[in-house]
Design a protein around this motif. Structure first.
Motif, PDB file in Angstrom:
ATOM      1  N   ALA A   1      45.234  49.355   2.997  1.00 24.78           N
ATOM      2  CA  ALA A   1      45.862  48.504   4.005  1.00 24.78           C
ATOM      3  C   ALA A   1      46.635  47.366   3.330  1.00 24.78           C
ATOM      4  O   ALA A   1      46.306  46.936   2.223  1.00 24.78           O
ATOM      5  CB  ALA A   1      44.793  47.939   4.943  1.00 24.78           C
ATOM      6  N   GLY A   2      47.686  46.897   4.023  1.00 28.23           N
ATOM      7  CA  GLY A   2      48.423  45.733   3.567  1.00 28.23           C
ATOM      8  C   GLY A   2      49.634  46.020   2.711  1.00 28.23           C
ATOM      9  O   GLY A   2      50.393  45.104   2.392  1.00 28.23           O
ATOM     10  N   ILE A   3      49.858  47.287   2.293  1.00 28.03           N
ATOM     11  CA  ILE A   3      51.032  47.626   1.484  1.00 28.03           C
ATOM     12  C   ILE A   3      52.180  48.056   2.393  1.00 28.03           C
ATOM     13  O   ILE A   3      53.310  47.579   2.263  1.00 28.03           O
ATOM     14  CB  ILE A   3      50.713  48.738   0.464  1.00 28.03           C
ATOM     15  CG1 ILE A   3      49.539  48.326  -0.425  1.00 28.03           C
ATOM     16  CG2 ILE A   3      51.953  49.058  -0.367  1.00 28.03           C
ATOM     17  CD1 ILE A   3      49.806  47.103  -1.257  1.00 28.03           C
ATOM     18  N   VAL A   4      51.904  48.979   3.310  1.00 27.37           N
ATOM     19  CA  VAL A   4      52.902  49.416   4.287  1.00 27.37           C
ATOM     20  C   VAL A   4      52.267  49.422   5.674  1.00 27.37           C
ATOM     21  O   VAL A   4      51.048  49.545   5.809  1.00 27.37           O
ATOM     22  CB  VAL A   4      53.459  50.829   3.977  1.00 27.37           C
ATOM     23  CG1 VAL A   4      54.195  50.843   2.657  1.00 27.37           C
ATOM     24  CG2 VAL A   4      52.352  51.866   4.009  1.00 27.37           C
ATOM     25  N   ARG A  31      57.253  50.246   7.318  1.00 19.45           N
ATOM     26  CA  ARG A  31      57.781  48.944   6.916  1.00 19.45           C
ATOM     27  C   ARG A  31      57.023  48.471   5.687  1.00 19.45           C
ATOM     28  O   ARG A  31      55.784  48.471   5.668  1.00 19.45           O
ATOM     29  CB  ARG A  31      57.664  47.914   8.031  1.00 19.45           C
ATOM     30  CG  ARG A  31      57.898  46.476   7.554  1.00 19.45           C
ATOM     31  CD  ARG A  31      58.251  45.536   8.661  1.00 19.45           C
ATOM     32  NE  ARG A  31      59.605  45.773   9.148  1.00 19.45           N
ATOM     33  CZ  ARG A  31      60.269  44.952   9.972  1.00 19.45           C
ATOM     34  NH1 ARG A  31      59.695  43.837  10.383  1.00 19.45           N
ATOM     35  NH2 ARG A  31      61.479  45.244  10.374  1.00 19.45           N
ATOM     36  N   GLY A  32      57.780  48.054   4.662  1.00 21.94           N
ATOM     37  CA  GLY A  32      57.148  47.513   3.472  1.00 21.94           C
ATOM     38  C   GLY A  32      56.575  46.138   3.742  1.00 21.94           C
ATOM     39  O   GLY A  32      57.283  45.256   4.215  1.00 21.94           O
ATOM     40  N   VAL A  58      56.360  50.385  -2.887  1.00 19.90           N
ATOM     41  CA  VAL A  58      57.011  49.227  -2.278  1.00 19.90           C
ATOM     42  C   VAL A  58      57.388  48.234  -3.375  1.00 19.90           C
ATOM     43  O   VAL A  58      56.519  47.729  -4.096  1.00 19.90           O
ATOM     44  CB  VAL A  58      56.109  48.547  -1.230  1.00 19.90           C
ATOM     45  CG1 VAL A  58      56.832  47.359  -0.601  1.00 19.90           C
ATOM     46  CG2 VAL A  58      55.690  49.541  -0.161  1.00 19.90           C
ATOM     47  N   ASN A  59      58.682  47.990  -3.501  1.00 19.72           N
ATOM     48  CA  ASN A  59      59.198  47.036  -4.476  1.00 19.72           C
ATOM     49  C   ASN A  59      59.339  45.651  -3.857  1.00 19.72           C
ATOM     50  O   ASN A  59      59.327  45.513  -2.620  1.00 19.72           O
ATOM     51  CB  ASN A  59      60.555  47.505  -5.000  1.00 19.72           C
ATOM     52  CG  ASN A  59      60.447  48.774  -5.824  1.00 19.72           C
ATOM     53  OD1 ASN A  59      59.455  48.986  -6.526  1.00 19.72           O
ATOM     54  ND2 ASN A  59      61.447  49.632  -5.730  1.00 19.72           N
TER      55      ASN A  59
END
Length: 677
Positions: free
Chosen positions: A367-370, A379-380, A405-406
């Motif tokens: 959780a928390g990355i996308v 969504r990034g 995710v960059n």
């Protein structure tokens, strides 16, 4: 200056009194209604022979409203109309179409009393294009469909047709949703009701008639059950004088597997009758149909497909959609890279192609990355790696997607505001403001930050509230990595320890209000103010003598705190707090096309744009030729260039003194890159 101080005082007093004014209006609007409540958009039968008719009406929006009493008998009614607000008579009229017109206040209860003789149909309509009998939208036969929307419950739209021949006319009104039903009424040019349209099972309305050449007809379109939403309206003059008597479909029943498609055709008789058709599905969620009769399965169940022809004749086909189970899911790609704040859609095929239930569920770990919604849009959220699992609702088949995710890329946004055409009695017209904004926009749009560019919005002759709203809407999603540039050119002045920006309509934006609005914007914020006294936002005067005077003025209460001079904002001001900010033209005509502010002219040159030639130029503020301009480099160039331009103009009218305008910067020595090629 005294007038400016007085204006600021009046604005403060108005703000203090406003809550009381609102309370008074609310109390007046709360009049208890005793008459029949006339709903917005209603068309009500009235029999004046039976006595006075009294109605209460609450205006849904502040506007001019007309009272219409359309004929409903053999003779037009005679009417006396009176409109009351509380105990006060506010308008009255007799007969006429309309009987009276008046601007009504939103949310206020009015009492309408009608007396006279005869029968009619009453409508209280807003006096606006397509909202009343007097201002209908003109329909053109054979054109594209008119797409409009019922925004408020009770909306009524009026359309007009000027018949140039006696050829039959067909009108179709089709709603965008299956739970939305339309009603169409046809009136002649005198307001007499001629006929009502025929409703279809799906909520559309068909209206056919044979007009009299040279006559005008009006159509009133409503949602009688109070729905809101989009609809399409199309008018056609029939190619044949013969109206269809019968429609026969190629199939009376049809079976479709899953999401397969099948073609239906229709025959219109007698031969030579107009062949225009309207196709409709009774259950669009089960089976849909397009304008050519192509039926596509959507979900298991039954639906009735109906083809309507002019005159309301129709034929139907019962469609049965049988379920096709899911056998698997396949992602088009199993890897994806995006940046923080970016959105991307997951592309996934459900197998087989005609499977009935194509619904998918999505889950992301950790959780928390996308974040991923029910439509499969990612969504990034934060830099890192995550795995997204896609699962079919039918059968539980799944596939996985690896997501990288960059960090969020830097974005550049700008809002440019120009005040030029000042209202009479507010200030002099400020010729050149619009040209200055146009030049600034061109300069910013020609910059390139490794391929990224400024997203530029403009506001011309905007009020204080519009400027504040523009800031909120233009920069609301700025991130910590972004640069937001706000530029304004207008009349301005320094008074009572504050810089004030004068808007075209007389409203005033104080520097403190501007600072509060921009304080909510994340990331780097560059404020560029192009007006007289602009240096006051950072507390800057032009020289040592002025600074000493400023210290004395602090003890007298004449100089206030620098609202942006100690903040996280970067600020570039066109002049010191006691100076004018000049506009210049090197053409004797001094028209809008060649007049601009000296400050904007220098800014554009600094960023590689010639405001005179309206063409790209060298990046003149780039002192070390590295293709980038820092805030300090920009200040050095603009400050010198402004004085160079003013020296070219000579001396002040009636004086031997030179024009002086000292550009101000906060903070000094800042290395933020603000321009790049």
């Amino acid at each position: 200056m005294k007038h400016r101080i007085l204006l600021a005082t009046l604005l403060i007093l108005a703000a203090a009194l406003w809550p009381g004014l609102v309370g008074a209006c609310a109390e007046e609007a709360g009049v208890e209604a005793e008459g029949n409540l006339l709903a917005a958009g209603a068309l009500v039968a009235v029999d004046l022979d039976a006595g006075e008719a009294v109605f209460d009406f609450v205006a849904p929006t502040g506007s001019v409203y007309d009272v219409w009493l359309f004929p409903a008998g053999d003779e037009p009614p005679t009417v006396s109309a009176k409109l009351w607000r509380g105990e006060r008579l506010v308008a009255e009229g007799e007969d006429g179409m309309p009987a009276l017109s008046l601007r009504l206040a939103a949310g206020t209860t009015y009492r309408l009393a009608l007396s006279g003789a005869g029968r009619g149909r009453l409508e209280l309509a807003r006096h606006a294009l397509s909202r009343c009998f007097a201002l209908p939208m003109l329909l053109e036969a054979g054109g594209d469909a008119y797409s409009k929307s019922f925004v408020r419950e009770g909306d009524a739209h009026w359309y007009a047709l000027d018949a140039d021949s006696a050829c039959p006319v067909s009108l179709l009104a089709a709603p965008s949703r299956p739970d939305m039903r339309l009603e169409a009424l046809l009136f002649d040019g005198s307001g007499n009701l001629m006929k009502a349209g025929a409703n279809t099972a799906g909520g559309a309305c068909l209206l056919d008639f044979i007009p009299e050449a040279g006559a005008r007809y009006c159509v009133r379109l409503t949602c009688p059950e109070g729905e809101t939403g989009l609809y399409d309206l199309k008018l056609a003059r029939l190619e044949s004088d013969a109206l269809p008597q019968r429609v026969t479909l190629s199939r009376r029943s049809l079976t479709i597997e899953g999401r397969d498609a099948a073609q239906l055709s229709a025959e219109v008789s007698p031969g030579g009758a107009d062949g225009a058709l309207y196709w409709e599905s009774s259950q669009g969620a089960v089976a849909g149909v397009d304008a050519q009769g192509l039926v596509t399965g959507q979900a298991a169940g039954q639906a009735v497909i109906t083809a309507y022809a002019a005159g309301g004749v129709s034929d139907s086909c019962v469609v049965t959609v049988v379920p096709v189970p899911v056998t698997g899911v396949a992602l088009l790609s199993r890897q994806m890279t995006l940046s923080v704040g970016d959105d991307a859609a997951i592309e996934c095929d459900v197998l087989p192609e005609n499977a009935s239930d194509t619904r998918l569920s999505y889950a992301a770990e950790p959780a928390g990355i996308v974040a991923v919604d029910s439509r499969g849009v990612l969504r990034g959220i934060a830099e890192g790696e995550a795995t997204v699992t896609v699962t079919s609702r039918d059968g539980g088949f799944s596939d996985t997607l690896a997501v990288r995710v960059n960090p969020a890329p830097r974005r550049w946004r700008a809002l440019l505001v120009g005040e030029q055409n000042y209202a009479e009695g507010v200030a002099a017209v400020r010729t050149g403001s619009i040209h200055s904004v146009s030049g600034m926009r061109s300069m910013l749009e020609n910059l390139s930050f490794d391929g990224a560019r400024f997203q530029v919005g403009t506001l011309l002759d905007a009020s204080r509230d519009e400027v504040l709203s523009g800031i909120e809407n233009g920069f609301f999603d700025a991130g910590d990595q972004d640069l937001s540039l706000f530029y304004i050119t207008c009349h301005g002045y320094y008074a009572g320890g504050m810089t004030f920006l004068q808007m075209y309509d007389g409203s005033v934006l104080a520097a403190a209000e501007l600072a509060r609005a921009l304080r909510n914007v994340k990331g780097d914020v560059l404020v560029v103010i192009d007006c007289c006294g602009s240096g006051g936002v950072i507390g800057r005067s032009s020289g040592t003598g002025d600074i000493l005077k400023g210290i004395d003025a602090v003890f007298d209460g004449a100089v206030g705190p620098a609202v942006m001079g100690t903040s996280r904002f970067r600020v570039l001001a066109s002049a010191a707090l006691e100076q004018e900010s000049y506009r210049v033209s090197f053409n004797s005509s001094a028209g809008e096309s060649d007049m601009s502010t000296v400050f904007a002219r220098a800014l554009c040159e600094a960023g590689g744009w010639s405001i005179d030639r309206n063409a790209r130029a060298a990046l003149r503020a780039d002192r070390n030729y590295d293709g980038r301009v820092t805030l300090t480099e920009l200040y050095i160039y603009v400050a010198r260039r402004v004085m160079w331009y003013l020296n070219l103009t000579g001396t002040l009218t009636g004086s031997e003194a030179q024009y002086v305008q000292t550009v101000q910067l906060w903070p000094e020595g800042d290395g933020l890159v603000v321009m790049q090629r």
